[in-house]
Design a protein around this motif. Structure first.
Motif, PDB file in Angstrom:
ATOM      1  N   ARG A 123     -21.751 -26.425   4.063  1.00  0.00           N
ATOM      2  CA  ARG A 123     -20.458 -26.975   3.687  1.00  0.00           C
ATOM      3  C   ARG A 123     -19.561 -27.058   4.922  1.00  0.00           C
ATOM      4  O   ARG A 123     -19.568 -26.160   5.765  1.00  0.00           O
ATOM      5  N   MET A 124     -18.790 -28.109   5.013  1.00  0.00           N
ATOM      6  CA  MET A 124     -17.854 -28.264   6.122  1.00  0.00           C
ATOM      7  C   MET A 124     -16.667 -29.084   5.641  1.00  0.00           C
ATOM      8  O   MET A 124     -16.728 -29.749   4.609  1.00  0.00           O
ATOM      9  N   PHE A 125     -15.570 -28.983   6.386  1.00  0.00           N
ATOM     10  CA  PHE A 125     -14.438 -29.864   6.123  1.00  0.00           C
ATOM     11  C   PHE A 125     -13.805 -30.235   7.452  1.00  0.00           C
ATOM     12  O   PHE A 125     -13.942 -29.525   8.453  1.00  0.00           O
ATOM     13  N   ARG A 126     -13.144 -31.366   7.458  1.00  0.00           N
ATOM     14  CA  ARG A 126     -12.574 -31.902   8.701  1.00  0.00           C
ATOM     15  C   ARG A 126     -11.228 -32.550   8.415  1.00  0.00           C
ATOM     16  O   ARG A 126     -10.922 -32.937   7.295  1.00  0.00           O
ATOM     17  N   PHE A 127     -10.425 -32.651   9.482  1.00  0.00           N
ATOM     18  CA  PHE A 127      -9.120 -33.285   9.311  1.00  0.00           C
ATOM     19  C   PHE A 127      -8.532 -33.603  10.681  1.00  0.00           C
ATOM     20  O   PHE A 127      -8.936 -33.051  11.701  1.00  0.00           O
ATOM     21  N   ASP A 128      -7.568 -34.504  10.675  1.00  0.00           N
ATOM     22  CA  ASP A 128      -6.779 -34.813  11.864  1.00  0.00           C
ATOM     23  C   ASP A 128      -5.539 -33.939  11.868  1.00  0.00           C
ATOM     24  O   ASP A 128      -4.957 -33.650  10.808  1.00  0.00           O
ATOM     25  N   ALA A 129      -5.118 -33.518  13.059  1.00  0.00           N
ATOM     26  CA  ALA A 129      -3.923 -32.686  13.195  1.00  0.00           C
ATOM     27  C   ALA A 129      -3.032 -33.241  14.296  1.00  0.00           C
ATOM     28  O   ALA A 129      -3.528 -33.705  15.335  1.00  0.00           O
ATOM     29  N   VAL A 130      -1.740 -33.178  14.076  1.00  0.00           N
ATOM     30  CA  VAL A 130      -0.767 -33.629  15.063  1.00  0.00           C
ATOM     31  C   VAL A 130      -0.312 -32.434  15.885  1.00  0.00           C
ATOM     32  O   VAL A 130      -0.549 -31.274  15.524  1.00  0.00           O
ATOM     33  N   PRO A 131       0.329 -32.659  17.022  1.00  0.00           N
ATOM     34  CA  PRO A 131       0.813 -31.545  17.846  1.00  0.00           C
ATOM     35  C   PRO A 131       1.732 -30.611  17.069  1.00  0.00           C
ATOM     36  O   PRO A 131       2.517 -31.042  16.227  1.00  0.00           O
ATOM     37  N   GLY A 132       1.613 -29.332  17.352  1.00  0.00           N
ATOM     38  CA  GLY A 132       2.411 -28.327  16.677  1.00  0.00           C
ATOM     39  C   GLY A 132       1.563 -27.141  16.272  1.00  0.00           C
ATOM     40  O   GLY A 132       0.400 -27.015  16.672  1.00  0.00           O
ATOM     41  N   LEU A 133       2.132 -26.262  15.471  1.00  0.00           N
ATOM     42  CA  LEU A 133       1.422 -25.070  15.021  1.00  0.00           C
ATOM     43  C   LEU A 133       0.649 -25.397  13.749  1.00  0.00           C
ATOM     44  O   LEU A 133       1.198 -25.933  12.785  1.00  0.00           O
ATOM     45  N   LEU A 134      -0.642 -25.075  13.749  1.00  0.00           N
ATOM     46  CA  LEU A 134      -1.523 -25.351  12.613  1.00  0.00           C
ATOM     47  C   LEU A 134      -2.083 -24.036  12.090  1.00  0.00           C
ATOM     48  O   LEU A 134      -2.627 -23.238  12.853  1.00  0.00           O
ATOM     49  N   GLY A 135      -1.957 -23.829  10.790  1.00  0.00           N
ATOM     50  CA  GLY A 135      -2.523 -22.630  10.184  1.00  0.00           C
ATOM     51  C   GLY A 135      -3.398 -22.975   8.996  1.00  0.00           C
ATOM     52  O   GLY A 135      -3.173 -23.981   8.310  1.00  0.00           O
ATOM     53  N   LEU A 136      -4.415 -22.164   8.759  1.00  0.00           N
ATOM     54  CA  LEU A 136      -5.215 -22.322   7.555  1.00  0.00           C
ATOM     55  C   LEU A 136      -5.691 -20.964   7.067  1.00  0.00           C
ATOM     56  O   LEU A 136      -5.872 -20.033   7.856  1.00  0.00           O
ATOM     57  N   ARG A 137      -5.882 -20.860   5.764  1.00  0.00           N
ATOM     58  CA  ARG A 137      -6.335 -19.621   5.140  1.00  0.00           C
ATOM     59  C   ARG A 137      -7.416 -19.955   4.117  1.00  0.00           C
ATOM     60  O   ARG A 137      -7.263 -20.877   3.307  1.00  0.00           O
TER      61      ARG A 137
END
Length: 292
Positions: free
Chosen positions: A67-81
Motif C-alpha cells: 500500500r502507498m499514497f502520494r500527493f503534491d505539497a506546496v512550500p511550508g510546514l507539512l505534517g501527517l499522522r
C-alpha cells in the motif's frame, strides 16, 4: 542456538501511531509507504490517516502489493499522522520445515532468489557456502545466518547510508537493521533460499523508536520471518511493505527540496493507546525546540 520464540495464543492487538513533519522548500511530490499491510499474517482492525490541510491524497498499490499514497505539497510546514490497530497472527517455525529444491520454488517466489540492487548474492556465493553450506537445511540454517551477523557485524546507528549494500556491510563489519537484513537476504539467496525484506513497525526497548527491517525466508512452502538484529520478536512485527530489498520498502520518497523536522513512532504490543504528549526522547527526529 537460542530456541525460536512461540507467540502467545491470543496476543493483544498492536496499537501504533506514526507522526511525521517536514519543512517543504519548493513544490514537491511525496510518496509514502507507512500504512499497515492487509496480509495473511495480520488483520488491520482500524486505521486513520491525517495529512496537512488542502492536501489531495492519492492511494495506490505498488507491483509488490504494498500500500502507498502520494500527493503534491506546496512550500511550508507539512505534517501527517497515521494511527492503526493491528491483530498479528504469525505462526513461529516448527523447525521441521524443509528448504525447497529449485524446481519446487513457485514462479511468484522465484524473483526472491535473484540478486538485487542491495543484495548482490551472485558475488557472495563462495563466502555463503564456506560459512553456512555445511549446516542442516531449514529454519535453523537461516537462524545461524542471523546469529553470525549478530556476532560479526556491529550494530551502530549512522554508519551506513541509502546506497550501502550487503557487500559493503560485510566488508565494513558495521551497519543498521537494513544492512543486517540485506546481508541475511544475500546469504540466503546465495544458498538457494528465496528471501525478501520486510519493513514495518515494532517497539524497541531502547530509544529512539523507528521503522524496522527484518527478513522472510521461503522454507517449508511458506514465508518465515527472522530478525537478524534480534531487536524485536518476529511475531511482533507489524508488516508495512515487502520487497526484494530496501528499494521496494522505503517509507518515504520525495521529489523536491525538503527537510524532515520531526518523526515520532509509538508502538504498543499490549494494546495501549498512543499518547498525544509522548516522551520526546523516543523520537527518531526531534523538533529543534525539544532537542535543545
Amino acid at each position: 542456538m537460542s530456541a525460536m520464540p512461540i507467540p502467545a495464543a491470543n496476543p493483544a492487538p498492536t496499537v501504533l501511531r506514526c507522526d511525521l513533519e517536514y519543512q517543504v522548500y519548493q513544490p514537491s511530490h511525496f510518496i509514502f509507504q507507512i500504512e499497515c499491510s492487509r496480509s495473511e499474517d495480520q488483520l488491520l482492525l482500524a486505521e486513520n490517516l491525517v495529512v496537512g490541510t488542502g492536501i489531495v491524497v492519492r492511494p495506490s498499490t505498488d507491483p509488490y502489493g504494498n500500500r502507498m499514497f502520494r500527493f503534491d505539497a506546496v512550500p511550508g510546514l507539512l505534517g501527517l499522522r497515521y494511527d492503526a490497530t493491528v491483530q498479528i497472527d504469525r505462526p513461529a517455525p516448527t523447525g521441521l520445515e524443509l528448504e525447497a529444491e529449485i524446481s519446487e520454488i513457485p514462479d511468484a517466489v522465484l524473483p526472491y532468489l535473484m540478486p538485487s540492487r542491495f543484495c548482490p548474492s551472485d558475488t557472495m556465493g563462495s563466502d555463503a557456502r564456506y560459512l553456512f553450506g555445511h549446516l542442516n537445511r531449514g529454519p535453523s540454517r537461516v537462524e545461524a545466518i542471523c546469529q553470525w551477523i549478530r556476532d560479526n557485524i556491529a550494530y551502530q546507528i549512522g554508519t551506513s547510508n541509502p546506497t550501502t549494500t550487503a557487500l559493503d556491510a560485510y566488508q565494513q563489519r558495521v551497519g543498521v537493521c537494513r544492512d543486517f537484513a540485506h546481508l541475511a537476504i544475500t546469504f540466503c539467496r546465495a544458498l538457494n533460499i528465496p528471501a525478501r525484506l520486510v519493513g514495518g513497525y515494532c517497539h524497541f526497548q531502547e530509544p529512539p523508536q523507528d521503522f524496522h527491517a527484518v527478513i522472510e525466508a521461503w522454507i517449508g512452502g511458506r514465508w518465515i520471518m527472522f530478525d537478524p538484529t534480534q531487536l524485536a520478536e518476529p511475531f511482533n512485527i507489524v508488516r508495512v511493505a515487502t520487497g526484494l530489498d530496501a528499494k521496494n520498502t522505503a517509507f518515504s520518497t520525495v521529489y523536491g527540496a525538503f527537510q524532515m523536522t520531526h518523526m515520532h513512532i509509538q508502538v504498543s504490543h499490549e494494546g495501549q493507546p498512543a499518547s498525544d504528549n509522548p516522551d520526546p526522547i523516543q523520537a527518531t527526529v526531534r523538533r529543534q525546540s525539544m532537542a535543545d
